[in-house]
Scaffold this motif. Structure first.
Motif, PDB file in Angstrom:
ATOM      1  N   ASP A 193       7.908  -5.724  23.386  1.00  0.00           N
ATOM      2  CA  ASP A 193       7.832  -4.192  22.723  1.00  0.00           C
ATOM      3  C   ASP A 193       8.677  -4.206  21.491  1.00  0.00           C
ATOM      4  N   VAL A 194       9.086  -5.352  20.911  1.00  0.00           N
ATOM      5  CA  VAL A 194       9.689  -5.517  19.712  1.00  0.00           C
ATOM      6  C   VAL A 194       8.655  -5.070  18.509  1.00  0.00           C
ATOM      7  N   ARG A 241      19.912 -11.750  19.750  1.00  0.00           N
ATOM      8  CA  ARG A 241      20.568 -12.034  21.012  1.00  0.00           C
ATOM      9  C   ARG A 241      19.777 -11.471  22.351  1.00  0.00           C
ATOM     10  N   ARG A 242      19.332 -10.207  21.915  1.00  0.00           N
ATOM     11  CA  ARG A 242      18.575  -9.850  23.109  1.00  0.00           C
ATOM     12  C   ARG A 242      17.384 -10.598  23.381  1.00  0.00           C
ATOM     13  N   SER A 244      20.949  -6.743  10.214  1.00  0.00           N
ATOM     14  CA  SER A 244      20.834  -5.840  11.388  1.00  0.00           C
ATOM     15  C   SER A 244      19.820  -6.278  12.633  1.00  0.00           C
ATOM     16  N   ASP A 245      19.488  -7.599  12.387  1.00  0.00           N
ATOM     17  CA  ASP A 245      18.382  -8.198  13.499  1.00  0.00           C
ATOM     18  C   ASP A 245      19.514  -8.944  14.299  1.00  0.00           C
ATOM     19  N   GLU A 246      20.538  -9.393  13.854  1.00  0.00           N
ATOM     20  CA  GLU A 246      21.230 -10.423  14.666  1.00  0.00           C
ATOM     21  C   GLU A 246      21.361  -9.906  16.220  1.00  0.00           C
ATOM     22  N   SER A 247      21.547  -8.550  16.551  1.00  0.00           N
ATOM     23  CA  SER A 247      21.696  -8.375  17.792  1.00  0.00           C
ATOM     24  C   SER A 247      20.409  -8.449  18.509  1.00  0.00           C
ATOM     25  N   THR A 266       3.963 -12.761  23.045  1.00  0.00           N
ATOM     26  CA  THR A 266       3.860 -12.298  21.676  1.00  0.00           C
ATOM     27  C   THR A 266       5.036 -11.260  21.464  1.00  0.00           C
ATOM     28  N   VAL A 267       5.902 -11.414  20.798  1.00  0.00           N
ATOM     29  CA  VAL A 267       7.216 -10.771  20.876  1.00  0.00           C
ATOM     30  C   VAL A 267       7.161  -9.520  20.133  1.00  0.00           C
TER      31      VAL A 267
END
Length: 163
Positions: A97-98, A132-133, A126-129, A37-38
């Motif tokens: 922990d997102v 990637r993470r 702002s969610d692009e990084s 669960t992200v």
């Protein structure tokens, strides 16, 4: 442990609602199923929430009349529900922990998702990084191999966290 199936869930309960039958069948057949669960991170303190997030909390935690609210933090309620549901299907859950989109801030400190229309539109730059993470973290999961079946019920409803 080797995971036979991996289910990527944007939010608590998304895996159960989207893939509950598949999770249960696999677990009953002796397969190890991991639900990731992200967006299960702790939200900021109430004083740091956007007005939109405060309204959503009120809606989610309403216990009756408008002035009654649950004393339990919303992320704890959601995680507890997720744990019961996933466990009931015979799988294991891992919470990342997102924070949900409604809690994230952009580089300037603003709330990129401060209204319903923004939650169901295109992801904010702002969610692009973050994307990637998350991909890097998925690549580091242990127990996943070429034989692991991956379920990704990510596009349901068009929510930015599902994209």
């Amino acid at each position: 442990m080797r995971w036979h199936a991996l289910v990527l869930a944007p939010h608590p309960d998304d895996a159960v609602f989207s893939c509950g039958g598949a999770i249960r069948r696999r677990a009953e057949s002796g397969q190890n199923v991991l639900v990731v669960t992200v967006c299960a991170g702790e939200p900021p303190p109430t004083r740091d929430l956007s007005p939109f997030a405060l309204r959503l909390h009120g809606r989610w935690l309403s216990a009756g009349p408008e002035n009654e609210r649950s004393p339990i933090p919303v992320h704890e309620v959601r995680r507890a529900e997720d744990a019961r549901a996933v466990s009931g299907l015979g799988a294991t859950v891992e919470w990342w922990d997102v924070p949900d989109a409604i809690y994230r801030r952009d580089e300037a400190g603003g709330w990129p998702y401060a209204a319903e229309r923004e939650l169901f539109g295109r992801p904010h730059p702002s969610d692009e990084s973050l994307a990637r993470r998350l991909a890097e973290r998925l690549g580091r999961l242990t127990g996943i191999d070429r034989g692991t079946v991956v379920f990704a019920p990510l596009a349901v409803g068009g929510h930015v966290d599902h994209r």
